[in-house]
Structures are given as structure tokens and as C-alpha cells.
Scaffold this active site. Structure first.
Site, mmCIF file in Angstrom:
data_model
loop_
_atom_site.group_PDB
_atom_site.id
_atom_site.type_symbol
_atom_site.label_atom_id
_atom_site.label_comp_id
_atom_site.label_asym_id
_atom_site.label_seq_id
_atom_site.Cartn_x
_atom_site.Cartn_y
_atom_site.Cartn_z
ATOM 1 C CB ILE A 11 3.078 82.416 -98.335
ATOM 2 C CG1 ILE A 11 4.189 81.602 -99.019
ATOM 3 C CG2 ILE A 11 1.836 82.435 -99.215
ATOM 4 C CD1 ILE A 11 3.903 80.109 -99.142
ATOM 5 C CG ASN A 34 11.317 80.767 -90.660
ATOM 6 O OD1 ASN A 34 12.517 81.033 -90.536
ATOM 7 N ND2 ASN A 34 10.817 80.293 -91.791
ATOM 8 C CB SER A 123 2.867 71.462 -99.688
ATOM 9 O OG SER A 123 3.969 71.196 -100.510
ATOM 10 C CB ALA A 124 2.785 70.500 -105.063
ATOM 11 C CE1 TYR A 147 5.794 71.728 -94.608
ATOM 12 C CE2 TYR A 147 6.262 70.763 -96.759
ATOM 13 C CZ TYR A 147 5.719 71.775 -95.995
ATOM 14 O OH TYR A 147 5.086 72.834 -96.610
ATOM 15 C CE LYS A 151 2.118 72.289 -94.856
ATOM 16 N NZ LYS A 151 1.574 73.441 -94.133
ATOM 17 C CG PHE A 176 2.408 73.075 -107.875
ATOM 18 C CD1 PHE A 176 1.075 73.014 -107.453
ATOM 19 C CD2 PHE A 176 2.948 71.945 -108.455
ATOM 20 C CE1 PHE A 176 0.307 71.854 -107.632
ATOM 21 C CE2 PHE A 176 2.190 70.785 -108.646
ATOM 22 C CZ PHE A 176 0.869 70.749 -108.228
ATOM 23 C CG LEU A 198 16.726 76.757 -107.964
ATOM 24 C CD1 LEU A 198 18.124 76.167 -107.966
ATOM 25 C CD2 LEU A 198 15.928 76.249 -109.158
ATOM 26 N NE ARG A 290 17.003 69.008 -102.496
ATOM 27 C CZ ARG A 290 16.456 70.220 -102.485
ATOM 28 N NH1 ARG A 290 17.036 71.221 -101.827
ATOM 29 N NH2 ARG A 290 15.339 70.467 -103.138
HETATM 30 P P1 NAD Z 1 7.359 81.016 -93.320
HETATM 31 O O1 NAD Z 1 8.204 80.213 -92.387
HETATM 32 O O2 NAD Z 1 7.954 82.196 -93.986
HETATM 33 O O3 NAD Z 1 6.032 81.487 -92.554
HETATM 34 C C1 NAD Z 1 5.431 80.740 -91.532
HETATM 35 C C2 NAD Z 1 5.142 81.693 -90.373
HETATM 36 O O4 NAD Z 1 4.516 80.947 -89.331
HETATM 37 C C3 NAD Z 1 6.407 82.311 -89.776
HETATM 38 O O5 NAD Z 1 6.250 83.707 -89.674
HETATM 39 C C4 NAD Z 1 6.540 81.664 -88.397
HETATM 40 O O6 NAD Z 1 7.113 82.536 -87.462
HETATM 41 C C5 NAD Z 1 5.088 81.316 -88.088
HETATM 42 N N1 NAD Z 1 4.895 80.167 -87.199
HETATM 43 C C6 NAD Z 1 5.438 78.923 -87.295
HETATM 44 N N2 NAD Z 1 4.993 78.127 -86.308
HETATM 45 C C7 NAD Z 1 4.129 78.875 -85.571
HETATM 46 C C8 NAD Z 1 3.330 78.619 -84.438
HETATM 47 N N3 NAD Z 1 3.346 77.429 -83.827
HETATM 48 N N4 NAD Z 1 2.545 79.604 -83.951
HETATM 49 C C9 NAD Z 1 2.534 80.824 -84.539
HETATM 50 N N5 NAD Z 1 3.269 81.129 -85.616
HETATM 51 C C10 NAD Z 1 4.049 80.160 -86.132
HETATM 52 O O7 NAD Z 1 6.779 79.991 -94.402
HETATM 53 P P2 NAD Z 1 5.985 80.264 -95.750
HETATM 54 O O8 NAD Z 1 6.863 79.916 -96.881
HETATM 55 O O9 NAD Z 1 5.331 81.597 -95.720
HETATM 56 O O10 NAD Z 1 4.894 79.108 -95.658
HETATM 57 C C11 NAD Z 1 3.605 79.340 -95.116
HETATM 58 C C12 NAD Z 1 2.820 78.033 -95.156
HETATM 59 O O11 NAD Z 1 2.773 77.552 -96.493
HETATM 60 C C13 NAD Z 1 3.422 76.912 -94.313
HETATM 61 O O12 NAD Z 1 2.373 76.207 -93.703
HETATM 62 C C14 NAD Z 1 4.124 76.049 -95.339
HETATM 63 O O13 NAD Z 1 4.186 74.710 -94.924
HETATM 64 C C15 NAD Z 1 3.205 76.211 -96.548
HETATM 65 N N6 NAD Z 1 3.922 75.966 -97.832
HETATM 66 C C16 NAD Z 1 5.050 76.669 -98.120
HETATM 67 C C17 NAD Z 1 5.738 76.401 -99.315
HETATM 68 C C18 NAD Z 1 7.015 77.131 -99.651
HETATM 69 O O14 NAD Z 1 7.766 76.622 -100.497
HETATM 70 N N7 NAD Z 1 7.282 78.310 -99.083
HETATM 71 C C19 NAD Z 1 5.228 75.444 -100.204
HETATM 72 C C20 NAD Z 1 4.070 74.771 -99.879
HETATM 73 C C21 NAD Z 1 3.395 75.040 -98.674
HETATM 74 N N1 UFG Z 2 17.876 72.617 -106.457
HETATM 75 C C1 UFG Z 2 19.203 72.633 -106.862
HETATM 76 N N2 UFG Z 2 20.118 73.271 -106.060
HETATM 77 C C2 UFG Z 2 19.774 73.885 -104.892
HETATM 78 C C3 UFG Z 2 18.406 73.856 -104.488
HETATM 79 C C4 UFG Z 2 17.488 73.201 -105.294
HETATM 80 O O1 UFG Z 2 19.554 72.093 -107.907
HETATM 81 O O2 UFG Z 2 20.661 74.435 -104.210
HETATM 82 C C5 UFG Z 2 16.878 71.969 -107.331
HETATM 83 C C6 UFG Z 2 16.158 70.787 -106.686
HETATM 84 O O3 UFG Z 2 16.882 69.601 -106.847
HETATM 85 C C7 UFG Z 2 14.811 70.809 -107.437
HETATM 86 C C8 UFG Z 2 14.585 72.297 -107.727
HETATM 87 O O4 UFG Z 2 15.871 72.911 -107.623
HETATM 88 O O5 UFG Z 2 14.947 70.134 -108.676
HETATM 89 C C9 UFG Z 2 13.644 72.971 -106.735
HETATM 90 O O6 UFG Z 2 14.106 72.719 -105.410
HETATM 91 P P1 UFG Z 2 13.534 73.531 -104.140
HETATM 92 O O7 UFG Z 2 14.310 73.061 -102.959
HETATM 93 O O8 UFG Z 2 13.513 74.986 -104.419
HETATM 94 O O9 UFG Z 2 12.013 73.058 -104.066
HETATM 95 P P2 UFG Z 2 11.379 71.600 -103.947
HETATM 96 O O10 UFG Z 2 10.608 71.338 -105.206
HETATM 97 O O11 UFG Z 2 12.370 70.606 -103.552
HETATM 98 O O12 UFG Z 2 10.380 71.783 -102.705
HETATM 99 C C10 UFG Z 2 9.622 72.984 -102.447
HETATM 100 C C11 UFG Z 2 9.470 73.134 -100.953
HETATM 101 C C12 UFG Z 2 8.653 72.020 -100.395
HETATM 102 C C13 UFG Z 2 7.324 71.978 -101.104
HETATM 103 C C14 UFG Z 2 7.517 71.886 -102.589
HETATM 104 C C15 UFG Z 2 6.186 71.988 -103.303
HETATM 105 O O13 UFG Z 2 10.754 73.149 -100.335
HETATM 106 O O14 UFG Z 2 8.417 72.218 -99.027
HETATM 107 O O15 UFG Z 2 8.370 72.922 -103.049
HETATM 108 O O16 UFG Z 2 5.491 73.108 -102.877
HETATM 109 F F1 UFG Z 2 6.626 70.924 -100.669
#
Ligand code: NAD
Ligand code: UFG
Length: 336
Positions: A11, A34, A123-124, A147, A151, A176, A198, A290
Site C-alpha cells: 500500500i 517485507n 484495519s476493518a 494483529y 491495531k 477494508f 484471496l 478457515r
Molecule cells: P506490506 O508488508 O506490503 O508493507 C509494510 C512495509 O513495512 C514493508 O515494506 C515492510 O518492509 C515495512 N516494515 C515492517 N516493519 C517495519 C519496521 N519495524 N520498520 C520499518 N519498516 C517496517 O503491507 P501492506 O499491505 O502495504 O500494509 C501496510 C499497512 O496497512 C500495515 O500496517 C497493515 O497492517 C495495514 N493494513 C493492510 C491490509 C492489507 O490487507 N494489506 C489491510 C488493513 C490494514
Molecule cells: N479465502 C478463500 N481462500 C483463500 C483465501 C481466502 O476462500 O485461499 C476467503 C476467506 O475465507 C474470506 C475471503 O476469501 O472469505 C477474503 O480472505 P482474505 O484472506 O483475502 O482477507 P480477510 O478478509 O480474511 O482479511 C484481510 C486481511 C486482514 C485485514 C482484513 C480487513 O488479511 O489483515 O482483510 O482489512 F484485517
């Protein structure tokens, strides 16, 4: 300048592109735990600008103090953190250390430097329960894993800081389900190993890296029995951060805002949309639920609209098209 912690990640990298396009200058702090260094060149190819990059950890207070004294930082967008739900259940300390201790050290350094504007990735998951009604920001919150707990702890900490000192301006963005990739196909989501989420899993099936998808649960209380989520294009999410940044000067409180589309799609809906976008068949088996998953949730995104003047622009077909383009152009993610 805008300090973007975790700006090399999924993101964060898309948000850096939006920031540059909107005339801001991002500076990235990331420990690359990551993410990959070549994200920087990709951002440069898209925008014509290569952000300043500092490789380091948000838990390194000395480094943070240096960054704040060396660069004229106006605000921080804070993405850095760990995000794998399952891993957080197995290794909770990693999550409390990285996410909670890391964010604490960040706001301490900000306070010291007098930089009191923060946008935070929540996060949601903080809502923690199923709802057939759109979820508003005033819904009750509940942590269902470490996790999510990290948050919630941070949301509480930031709210307390704002109450104690009204000079702080914070926006907590509750995302979301982010999916999709930049239209260039140059930046996108690059999970390590077997994807948990997913869309990365579906796209690896489509490209032939995995045989078939497991659909977790076919007996949920939803229109087709599979789980329903509010998927949002990562570029919409990125523009939500720019909208929040533009809003910051007008609000001295700590504000929590949902970023979603307001529409829920089931796993089967997403499979259908992806098959259409990729022209590939996605074989799947419906298996057991799951652990920890819930039936259905989707956002009420009206606060983001009224307050930040933001609204999602992309639909599920766009999200699948862009995920597929990224996957095709980068079958092994940033490694080629
Ligand atoms: P991501 O892992 O792709 O990005 C996170 C970045 O932070 C990575 O580049 C990693 O190297 C860096 N990082 C981690 N720990 C660190 C530290 N201690 N110091 C410096 N850098 C560090 O994840 P993302 O999907 O881009 O998510 C970004 C943020 O959004 C996170 O806080 C995550 O919890 C939140 N979020 C993500 C999702 C999702 O589904 N992707 C949903 C809701 C919230
Ligand atoms: N799913 C499958 N098969 C898979 C993976 C997921 O059926 O291999 C289903 C899950 O059961 C769920 C939907 O697809 O119904 C979405 O699952 P994701 O794992 O893609 O996402 P989640 O909603 O479980 O969670 C994600 C992030 C969380 C975050 C949340 C809301 O992983 O960290 O969205 O932002 F908190």
C-alpha cells in the site's frame, strides 16, 4: 516532505505514487522486511521521481531523531508493520514489538521533533464481527487476534495522545480488503511463499503457479454461502491517504475513517470476476471454513466521502484486471 514509513510495501508504494502525482515529496523509511529495494526504480519509472529512501527500522529511535532533524518533515503516513493474522497468533510478541513498540517509538520521535500530523494504517479487522449492515465508524470494536489487538491498542494510544494535546492532528484509516495494482503493472502485491489472501492466491492459480484454490467455507450466511468482503482497489486506498493528508490541517482531533467501496462480494463473485478479467478458468474446491473467518462485512464509506471528499473509483472488474496485469508482467513478483 511527507515521511512514509513502510513506503516500500504494497500500500505504501502505491501511496508514494499518488503523493508524487499530487505534488507532495515522500521520503521512505522501511527496513525491507517485507519488500524489495527495486520498488524505488519502479516508482521512478511511473512518476519520474525517485523518493529519498532510508533503510531502517521504526524501532530505532536514534535513527528516527536523525531523520526528523535532517529533513523538513510536515507529516507522517505510517504503514510500517507486520500484517499476517495467522503469524500473529503464533508469534504475538513479534506483533506487539514491531507494531506497538515501533509505533510508540515513531510518535515519541515525532513529538520530540514537533511534527504532530499523522495518518495511520488501521484495519476493518478492528470491528471483529460479521454484519449484514454497512459498518460505520461508530460500530463497537473487538480484537480477534494479536494483529487486530495491535491495531486497537494503537488506535487507543493515538486517541489518548490527541486528547492530551490538541496540537496533534491524526487520521486513523480503517482499510477494508485492499487488492489490485497500479495500472502500469510495475508495482503490486508480492507475498512471500504461499499467499494467505484471496486475490494473490487466485492470480497464482491463473498463472499456473498453483493448481487450485481452496474456497474456505460454503455454508456462510451469505447469498451463495461463501464469505463476503468489501474489496477496494489499492490505488483508491492510496488516493484516500492524499485526501486525509489534505484534510489534516482542518481537524485537530483523532479521527477514524473507513476506506472501502461500500459493496460486498463473495469469494465466488470474485472468482467469476477474475475469470472474466483473465480469460482463465480458476479451478477450486469448497473446503472447511478457515479458523477465525467471519461471514460478511462491508463498509459504510460515507464519512470518507463527506469529510475527506473521497470516494472509491474502481470496481471489482478493474481490481481483477489490474491484479492480473501485475501478475502477468511479474510472475515472480519483484524478483522478475
Ligand atoms: P506490506 O508488508 O506490503 O508493507 C509494510 C512495509 O513495512 C514493508 O515494506 C515492510 O518492509 C515495512 N516494515 C515492517 N516493519 C517495519 C519496521 N519495524 N520498520 C520499518 N519498516 C517496517 O503491507 P501492506 O499491505 O502495504 O500494509 C501496510 C499497512 O496497512 C500495515 O500496517 C497493515 O497492517 C495495514 N493494513 C493492510 C491490509 C492489507 O490487507 N494489506 C489491510 C488493513 C490494514
Ligand atoms: N479465502 C478463500 N481462500 C483463500 C483465501 C481466502 O476462500 O485461499 C476467503 C476467506 O475465507 C474470506 C475471503 O476469501 O472469505 C477474503 O480472505 P482474505 O484472506 O483475502 O482477507 P480477510 O478478509 O480474511 O482479511 C484481510 C486481511 C486482514 C485485514 C482484513 C480487513 O488479511 O489483515 O482483510 O482489512 F484485517
Amino acid at each position: 516532505m511527507i515521511l512514509v514509513t513502510g513506503g516500500m510495501g504494497y500500500i505504501g508504494s502505491h501511496t508514494c505514487v499518488e503523493l508524487i502525482n499530487a505534488g507532495f515529496t515522500p521520503i521512505i523509511l522501511d527496513n525491507l522486511c517485507n519488500s524489495h529495494k527495486n520498488v524505488l526504480e519502479r516508482i521512478e519509472t511511473i512518476t519520474g521521481q525517485k523518493p529519498t529512501f532510508i533503510e531502517g527500522d521504526i524501532r530505532d529511535s536514534e535513527l528516527l531523531n536523525k531523520v526528523f532533524s535532517n529533513y523538513p518533515i510536515d507529516a507522517v503516513i505510517h504503514f510500517a508493520g507486520l500484517k499476517a493474522v495467522g503469524e500473529s497468533v503464533q508469534h504475538p510478541l513479534r506483533y506487539y514489538d514491531n507494531n506497538v513498540v515501533g509505533s510508540l517509538s515513531l510518535v515519541q520521535a515525532m513529538e520530540k521533533a514537533g511534527v504532530k500530523r499523522l495518518i495511520f494504517s488501521s484495519s476493518a479487522t478492528v470491528y471483529g464481527c460479521s454484519s449484514t449492515e454497512p459498518i460505520t465508524e461508530s460500530f463497537s470494536t473487538k480484537a480477534v487476534n494479536p494483529y487486530g489487538q495491535s491495531k486497537l491498542i494503537l488506535e487507543t494510544m493515538f486517541t489518548d495522545i490527541c486528547h492530551a494535546d490538541p496540537e496533534w492532528q491524526m487520521v486513523i484509516l480503517r482499510y477494508f480488503n485492499p487488492i489490485g495494482a497500479h495500472e502500469s503493472g510495475l508495482i503490486g502485491e508480492d507475498p512471500n511463499g504461499i499467499p494467505n489472501n484471496l486475490l494473490p492466491f487466485i492470480s497464482q492459480v491463473a498463472i499456473g503457479k498453483r493448481d487450485k484454490l481452496q474456497v474456505f467455507g460454503g455454508d456462510y450466511d451469505t447469498h451463495d454461502g461463501t464469505g463476503v468482503r468489501d474489496y477496494i482497489h489499492v490505488c483508491d486506498l492510496a488516493s484516500g491517504h492524499v485526501a486525509a493528508l489534505n484534510h489534516l490541517p482542518y481537524k485537530s482531533n483523532c479521527l477514524a475513517v473507513n476506506l472501502g467501496t461500500g459493496k460486498g462480494y463473495s469469494v465466488l463473485d470474485v472468482i467469476n470476476a477474475f475469470e472474466k478479467a483473465s480469460n482463465k478458468k480458476i479451478p477450486y474446491d469448497v473446503v472447511e471454513r478457515r479458523l477465525g473467518d467471519i461471514d460478511i462485512y462491508f463498509a459504510d464509506a460515507s464519512l470518507a466521502n463527506s469529510l475527506l471528499n473521497w470516494q472509491a473509483q474502481f470496481n471489482i472488474d478493474d481490481m481483477c484486471r489490474d491484479t492480473w496485469r501485475w501478475q502477468q508482467k511479474n510472475p515472480n513478483g519483484y524478483l522478475g
